[in-house]
Scaffold this active site. Structure first.
Site, PDB file in Angstrom:
ATOM      1  N   SER A 134      -7.384  -1.097   4.493  1.00 56.47           N
ATOM      2  CA  SER A 134      -6.112  -0.646   4.786  1.00 56.47           C
ATOM      3  C   SER A 134      -6.027  -1.010   6.428  1.00 56.47           C
ATOM      4  CB  SER A 134      -6.047   0.985   4.642  1.00 56.47           C
ATOM      5  OG  SER A 134      -5.080   1.551   5.208  1.00 56.47           O
ATOM      6  N   TYR A 148       4.993  -2.821   7.809  1.00 63.05           N
ATOM      7  CA  TYR A 148       3.718  -3.167   7.495  1.00 63.05           C
ATOM      8  C   TYR A 148       2.793  -1.958   7.480  1.00 63.05           C
ATOM      9  CZ  TYR A 148      -1.128  -4.165   8.671  1.00 63.05           C
ATOM     10  OH  TYR A 148      -2.759  -4.181   8.449  1.00 63.05           O
ATOM     11  N   LYS A 152       0.683  -0.076   4.067  1.00 56.81           N
ATOM     12  CA  LYS A 152      -0.717   0.378   4.099  1.00 56.81           C
ATOM     13  C   LYS A 152      -0.781   1.950   3.949  1.00 56.81           C
ATOM     14  CE  LYS A 152      -2.918  -3.295   5.247  1.00 56.81           C
ATOM     15  NZ  LYS A 152      -3.773  -4.072   4.003  1.00 56.81           N
TER      16      LYS A 152
END
Length: 281
Positions: A134, A148, A152
């Protein structure tokens, strides 16, 4: 018996360091990348203990084929490292639908493709470890990195759920949360910059674009040390659901936890008031 690792995105960066250190320890490694020749060139001299395979994690059929080849060659997969991924910098509004979907296809759906391909063998043996790479951006959101971070955050949610689902089956799951590492992540080959630029975001996402340009290969984190921590954690008897790595992660997670605690204390009575019956302790 040697441990068999299946590492995605193993031709460079953290994935390459994990693969190399596992091989140096005498383990077997299935090292996948879109270009397996790059894996072969980066990891010479390991003989049959290294199996480089072509894999685009976005393709579920190729993921299944790669896992089948791994099982045929080594007989099992003990550790899956879901490392393949990309970045994207740009404000949420600046990010197009195509750019966002492409990022989710790799960072989230690609991880799911490989995990679903590996799990039947792990469930059959009632043993295994899954490491999802992650980011501190899976715990804390930043301006300019919203999409983004969203990928994650999804990885973190999947990790928590899988840890609960798979623990009774003898399978451990953990998310690794690195801060900035000195890898190729900020190169144009790994990091997409949203094509659209809106002047109103110059102080927020614009600053993040500048940081990505200025910080490339100057990040504080050592990827070799990060890989060693991951391997030690996998070999340990107790694997946490999250593994924070780096000073930036420690600082950012600590700040968010403190801020979240303050919100809970401020909103506690209001939050509890929405339930029909509330036991206020």
């Amino acid at each position: 018996m040697s441990t068999t690792w299946f590492v995605t995105g193993a031709s460079r960066g953290l994935g390459l360091h994990i693969a190399r250190q596992a091989l140096d320890a005498g383990d077997n490694v299935v090292a996948t990348a879109r270009n397996p020749r790059a894996v072969h060139d980066a990891l010479p001299g390991y003989g049959d203990r290294l199996l480089p395979l072509a894999l685009d994690v976005d393709d579920s059929a190729r993921a299944e084929a790669a896992v089948h080849s791994a099982l045929s060659h080594f007989g099992r997969v003990d550790v899956l490292v879901n490392n393949a991924g990309r970045g994207l910098v740009g404000a949420v509004e600046e990010t197009s639908d195509d750019e966002a979907r492409a990022l989710f296809d790799t960072n989230v759906f690609g991880l799911l493709n490989v995990t679903r391909a590996v799990l039947p063998a792990m469930r059959s043996s009632r043993a295994g470890t899954i490491i999802n790479i992650s980011s501190v951006g899976g715990f804390v959101g930043w301006a300019g990195w919203g999409v983004y971070c969203a990928t994650k955050f999804a990885v973190e949610g999947l990790t928590e759920a899988m840890a609960l689902e798979l623990r009774p089956l003898g399978i451990r799951v953990s998310a690794v949360e690195p801060g900035p590492l000195r890898t190729d992540f900020l190169d144009t080959t790994s990091l997409v910059r949203a094509e659209k630029v809106i002047d109103a975001y110059s102080a927020t996402s614009g600053a993040s674009r500048d940081w990505a340009q200025d910080s490339n290969h100057a990040q504080a984190g050592d990827p070799a040390r990060a890989a060693a921590v991951v391997i030690d954690a996998v070999r340990g008897t107790s694997l946490p659901v999250r593994i924070p790595l780096g000073g930036a992660t420690v600082a950012d997670v600590g700040t968010k936890l403190a801020a979240t605690d303050a919100i809970l204390r401020q909103w506690r009575q209001t939050a509890l008031s929405v339930d029909d019956e509330v036991a206020i302790g």
